[in-house]
Scaffold this motif. Structure first.
Motif, mmCIF file in Angstrom:
data_model
loop_
_atom_site.group_PDB
_atom_site.id
_atom_site.type_symbol
_atom_site.label_atom_id
_atom_site.label_comp_id
_atom_site.label_asym_id
_atom_site.label_seq_id
_atom_site.Cartn_x
_atom_site.Cartn_y
_atom_site.Cartn_z
ATOM 1 N N ALA A 133 0.823 -1.208 0.000
ATOM 2 C CA ALA A 133 0.000 0.000 0.000
ATOM 3 C C ALA A 133 0.860 1.263 0.000
ATOM 4 O O ALA A 133 0.336 2.363 0.212
ATOM 5 N N LEU A 134 2.177 1.106 -0.211
ATOM 6 C CA LEU A 134 3.118 2.211 -0.217
ATOM 7 C C LEU A 134 3.214 2.845 1.180
ATOM 8 O O LEU A 134 2.449 2.517 2.079
ATOM 9 N N ARG A 135 4.154 3.724 1.351
ATOM 10 C CA ARG A 135 4.352 4.470 2.600
ATOM 11 C C ARG A 135 4.466 3.552 3.815
ATOM 12 O O ARG A 135 3.997 3.861 4.905
ATOM 13 N N GLY A 136 5.067 2.376 3.605
ATOM 14 C CA GLY A 136 5.298 1.469 4.713
ATOM 15 C C GLY A 136 4.085 0.717 5.200
ATOM 16 O O GLY A 136 4.100 0.139 6.292
ATOM 17 N N GLU A 137 3.022 0.688 4.412
ATOM 18 C CA GLU A 137 1.790 0.023 4.826
ATOM 19 C C GLU A 137 1.420 -1.103 3.859
ATOM 20 O O GLU A 137 1.946 -1.197 2.748
ATOM 21 N N MET A 160 -2.624 -1.453 7.107
ATOM 22 C CA MET A 160 -1.876 -1.534 8.354
ATOM 23 C C MET A 160 -0.383 -1.659 8.086
ATOM 24 O O MET A 160 0.039 -1.975 6.968
ATOM 25 N N THR A 161 0.407 -1.409 9.123
ATOM 26 C CA THR A 161 1.855 -1.562 9.012
ATOM 27 C C THR A 161 2.208 -3.038 9.063
ATOM 28 O O THR A 161 1.389 -3.890 9.432
ATOM 29 N N LEU A 162 3.458 -3.356 8.736
ATOM 30 C CA LEU A 162 3.910 -4.745 8.812
ATOM 31 C C LEU A 162 3.818 -5.268 10.236
ATOM 32 O O LEU A 162 3.463 -6.433 10.456
ATOM 33 N N GLU A 163 4.126 -4.426 11.205
ATOM 34 C CA GLU A 163 4.030 -4.851 12.607
ATOM 35 C C GLU A 163 2.591 -5.183 12.978
ATOM 36 O O GLU A 163 2.318 -6.189 13.648
ATOM 37 N N GLN A 164 1.660 -4.354 12.538
ATOM 38 C CA GLN A 164 0.242 -4.624 12.802
ATOM 39 C C GLN A 164 -0.212 -5.882 12.075
ATOM 40 O O GLN A 164 -1.005 -6.663 12.610
ATOM 41 N N LEU A 165 0.296 -6.086 10.863
ATOM 42 C CA LEU A 165 -0.053 -7.288 10.107
ATOM 43 C C LEU A 165 0.425 -8.538 10.828
ATOM 44 O O LEU A 165 -0.302 -9.533 10.897
ATOM 45 N N ASP A 166 1.628 -8.504 11.377
ATOM 46 C CA ASP A 166 2.159 -9.651 12.114
ATOM 47 C C ASP A 166 1.209 -10.063 13.231
ATOM 48 O O ASP A 166 0.939 -11.255 13.427
ATOM 49 N N MET A 167 0.697 -9.085 13.959
ATOM 50 C CA MET A 167 -0.225 -9.369 15.066
ATOM 51 C C MET A 167 -1.578 -9.836 14.539
ATOM 52 O O MET A 167 -2.225 -10.705 15.124
ATOM 53 N N HIS A 168 -1.988 -9.262 13.409
ATOM 54 C CA HIS A 168 -3.309 -9.555 12.853
ATOM 55 C C HIS A 168 -3.406 -10.975 12.312
ATOM 56 O O HIS A 168 -4.458 -11.618 12.423
ATOM 57 N N LEU A 178 2.404 -10.629 -5.032
ATOM 58 C CA LEU A 178 3.590 -10.450 -5.866
ATOM 59 C C LEU A 178 4.921 -10.564 -5.125
ATOM 60 O O LEU A 178 5.845 -11.228 -5.593
ATOM 61 N N SER A 179 5.046 -9.903 -3.970
ATOM 62 C CA SER A 179 6.307 -9.965 -3.240
ATOM 63 C C SER A 179 6.062 -9.523 -1.799
ATOM 64 O O SER A 179 4.971 -9.056 -1.458
ATOM 65 N N SER A 180 7.075 -9.676 -0.969
ATOM 66 C CA SER A 180 6.954 -9.282 0.429
ATOM 67 C C SER A 180 8.310 -8.866 0.972
ATOM 68 O O SER A 180 9.333 -9.471 0.632
ATOM 69 N N PRO A 181 8.362 -7.827 1.817
ATOM 70 C CA PRO A 181 9.623 -7.438 2.448
ATOM 71 C C PRO A 181 10.083 -8.432 3.505
ATOM 72 O O PRO A 181 11.216 -8.364 3.981
#
Length: 242
Positions: A133-137, A160-168, A178-181
């Motif tokens: 979603a760009l901008r770190g989201e 959501m941010t990657l940190e929020q995604l981890d919890m979610h 397509l890809s993931s950091p």
């Protein structure tokens, strides 16, 4: 010009002839579905600076099938979230085809098309699909696969941010578009191919959308609008999206 009403008996694809356009990521595509099966799909590279190839791909697809737009039952367009410019290109083309051939227009979540890419690998049950979603989201959608390996949404679109995604995620299969950091955390990397419409539950896309007012679900403002508003200190109402 009124759109052709999509017949109820065709909702499970026994006789529908559908043109499907998807352009939310750089991996765009157009597909033709007829009689409950995929006839063909053409990948189309999307992105800034690229010449529009969606319309030529549609023309080639229909020509190969010896069909005209008026032979279709309807047009289905991936509604995003994703690339603002690419989504607008596909939406304009879908609307033009639907209007010109008096067809019904339908919209399907691009994240559902992406999640459907994993339907052969995952058991029935919940999963989480997410994309840049760009901008770190990340754009995030909770989904569920049924016993027939078809996917449906279980939540509204979230950001959501990657940190929020981890919890979610909370132990559910995690599907990255397509890809993931953080590739090591993903269950599978998936692509929103237009052909995957057959793997999405019909009620997720068979509501006719109005040609006059429907717009893709962009997910956020276009980058150009954000920069303009930041430099001018004002909003740009003519381009605003929710």
């Amino acid at each position: 010009m009124s759109a052709r009403v999509f017949p109820q008996e065709s909702l499970a694809f026994p006789s529908a002839r559908l043109l499907v356009l998807e352009s939310s990521t750089t991996a765009g595509s157009v597909a033709l579905i007829a009689d409950g099966a995929l006839v063909a799909m053409h990948p189309v590279a999307m992105g800034a600076g690229r010449e529009d190839q969606l319309f030529p791909a549609v023309q080639a697809l229909l020509k190969a099938a010896d069909m005209q737009p008026q032979h279709l039952t309807g047009v289905v367009c991936g509604e995003g979230p994703g690339s603002f410019t690419s989504l607008r290109i596909a939406a304009s083309l879908a609307k033009g085809l639907a209007h010109g051939a008096s067809l019904s227009l339908f919209a399907v979540s691009s994240l559902l098309l992406a999640a459907a890419d994993a339907s052969d690998a995952l058991p029935a049950g919940p999963a989480v699909v997410h994309g840049d979603a760009l901008r770190g989201e990340r754009y995030v959608l909770d989904v569920r696969f049924d016993e027939n390996r078809r996917v449906q949404a279980q939540s509204a679109l979230q950001r959501m941010t990657l940190e929020q995604l981890d919890m979610h995620v909370a132990g559910r299969p995690r599907l990255a578009v397509l890809s993931s950091p953080v590739a090591e955390l993903e269950t599978q990397v998936v692509t929103p191919w237009s052909a995957h419409l057959l793997r999405v539950v019909p009620h997720a896309w068979t509501r006719v959308v109005p040609l006059e007012s429907w717009e893709p679900q962009y997910g956020r403002l276009a980058e150009a609008q954000v920069k303009w508003e930041a430099s001018h200190g004002a909003t740009l109402p003519s381009l605003g999206v929710s």
